[in-house]
Design an enzyme around this catalytic site. Structure first.
Site: not given
Ligand code: NAD
Ligand code: UDP
Length: 356
Positions: A50-51, A249, A142, A53, A167, A100, A196, A171
């Site tokens: 849905n763009l 991390r 996650s 993010n 959040y 998500g 991670f 998950k």
């Molecule tokens: P992101 O926000 O860049 O990508 C998520 C995408 O989903 C975006 O393009 C957004 O537009 C789309 N979206 C959101 N809601 C929607 C909806 N209702 N319908 C259709 N599209 C929708 O995030 P990301 O970092 O690429 O993460 C992808 C997935 O991995 C997420 O589910 C996130 O929770 C999970 N995840 C991310 C991290 C991280 O640190 N990036 C860590 C663990 C898990």
């Molecule tokens: N962090 C920080 N300053 C920031 C953002 C993150 O010190 O502006 C630290 C945060 O406390 C964590 C680590 O960086 O220890 C990674 O944070 P992030 O939000 O990237 O990922 P998380 O592990 O929370 O999913």
């Protein structure tokens, strides 16, 4: 099929025999890199996003990089009839579910929105899959689902904990739903990939992480300090019981993650499984700042700020299961992660908005 006039649905010239993968959230950070690897590996890809993010520009660049077309549908994953129409129209065989919301702090302020997108979105998608007998599913989970008390390094055979944020709870809830689904119907093939800390960017510098607004995550924030957009980084907590007092991390390159998804798809088997995707190497916030300074050649100003609510002192992955089940391990170094992040930042100071 709905698509906005700006974001015209793009039809690719699909060859007949390869698998067609629906990638929800494929215009986002991890999704776009995974789409790139899927196309490189010969899969046909349909992105539903849905763009909110994500960026259509990311997908255009992916197509340019790979020299192949994908199909794009702008829409909400909670729209079950839309998902059904996509599954039918494109003859979807596999689903990778990235769509998500992911900002932990925001989820504590707006839990209903998070439960709606993350849980209702997964339910609508799964219901549409059931209706159409598509039962191969990979879920973006996650490390947060291990909860606060899990033994470090996190291993998949430890039980799911209780994450502190909505959040994290969303998950864990979706993992539970998937486990129940596989229990009820043994024709499902389900894998939850527990990421991670994904960072980095494709080494072309053309696609990367482009968060809306002020970044919550460490790497995008450091990048903006290095680029002069913010004056300093707030390091959340300098008095943790860790080697240098800052949180540690397990940062993993987004291209390693993307390859991990394709490995998971190729090794998907009947039942329900969970697999960690990490490096197994903890890195502290201070170490990350030092690594970034070494790469960008600038000083990253920082200040020790109070601990951020909900942050755990440290955790990292046990990587044995991914290696054993997927023959996958992260191969890119911390230096590459930071170099690719910095290249993405310098080539795209305003992210994908450069060209708008
Ligand atoms: P992101 O926000 O860049 O990508 C998520 C995408 O989903 C975006 O393009 C957004 O537009 C789309 N979206 C959101 N809601 C929607 C909806 N209702 N319908 C259709 N599209 C929708 O995030 P990301 O970092 O690429 O993460 C992808 C997935 O991995 C997420 O589910 C996130 O929770 C999970 N995840 C991310 C991290 C991280 O640190 N990036 C860590 C663990 C898990
Ligand atoms: N962090 C920080 N300053 C920031 C953002 C993150 O010190 O502006 C630290 C945060 O406390 C964590 C680590 O960086 O220890 C990674 O944070 P992030 O939000 O990237 O990922 P998380 O592990 O929370 O999913």
């Amino acid at each position: 099929m709905r698509s906005s006039s700006k974001y015209e649905e793009q039809l690719s010239t699909f060859s007949k025999n390869s698998r067609v993968v629906l990638v929800t959230g494929g215009a986002g950070f991890i999704g776009s890199h995974t789409v790139l690897v899927l196309l490189e590996q010969g899969y046909q890809v349909v992105v539903l996003d849905n763009l909110s993010n994500g960026s259509y520009e990311a997908l255009t660049r992916v197509e340019k990089l790979v020299g192949k077309r994908l199909s794009f549908v702008k829409g909400d994953v909670r729209d079950q009839s839309l998902v059904t129409s996509i599954i039918n129209k494109y003859k979807i065989s596999d689903v990778l579910h990235f769509a998500g919301l992911k900002a932990v702090a925001e989820s504590t302020l707006n839990p209903l929105q998070y439960y709606s997108v993350n849980i209702e979105g997964s339910l609508a998608l799964l219901q549409a899959m059931v209706e159409n007998s598509v039962k191969r599913f990979i879920f973006s989970s996650s490390a947060t689902v291990y909860g606060e008390n899990a033994k470090i390094p996190y291993r998949e055979d430890s039980s799911r904990g209780t994450p502190s944020s909505p959040y994290g709870k969303s998950k864990a809830a979706v993992e539970q739903i998937l486990e129940d689904l596989a229990q009820a119907d043994d024709s499902w093939q389900i894998c939850c990939l527990r990421y991670f800390n994904p960072i980095g960017a494709h080494n072309s510098g053309l696609i990367g992480e482009d968060p809306e607004g002020v970044p919550n995550n460490l790497l995008p924030y450091i990048s903006h300090v290095a680029a002069g957009r913010y004056s300093k980084l707030n390091i959340f907590g300098g008095d943790y019981k860790t080697p240098d007092g800052t949180c540690r991390r397990d940062y993993v390159h987004v291209m390693d993650l993307a390859e991990g998804h394709v490995a998971a798809l190729q090794n998907l088997v009947a039942g329900f499984d969970v697999i960690n995707l990490g490096t197994g190497v903890p890195v502290s916030v201070r170490e990350m700042v030092a690594a970034y300074e070494a790469v960008c050649g600038k000083e990253i100003a920082f200040e020790i700020a109070p601990q951020r609510a909900g942050d755990l002192p440290e955790f990292w992955s046990d990587c044995a299961k991914a290696k054993q089940k997927l023959s996958w391990e992260a191969v890119r170094s911390l230096k590459e992660m930071v170099e690719d992040t910095w290249q993405w930042q310098t080539k795209n100071p305003l992210g994908y908005h450069n060209e708008e």
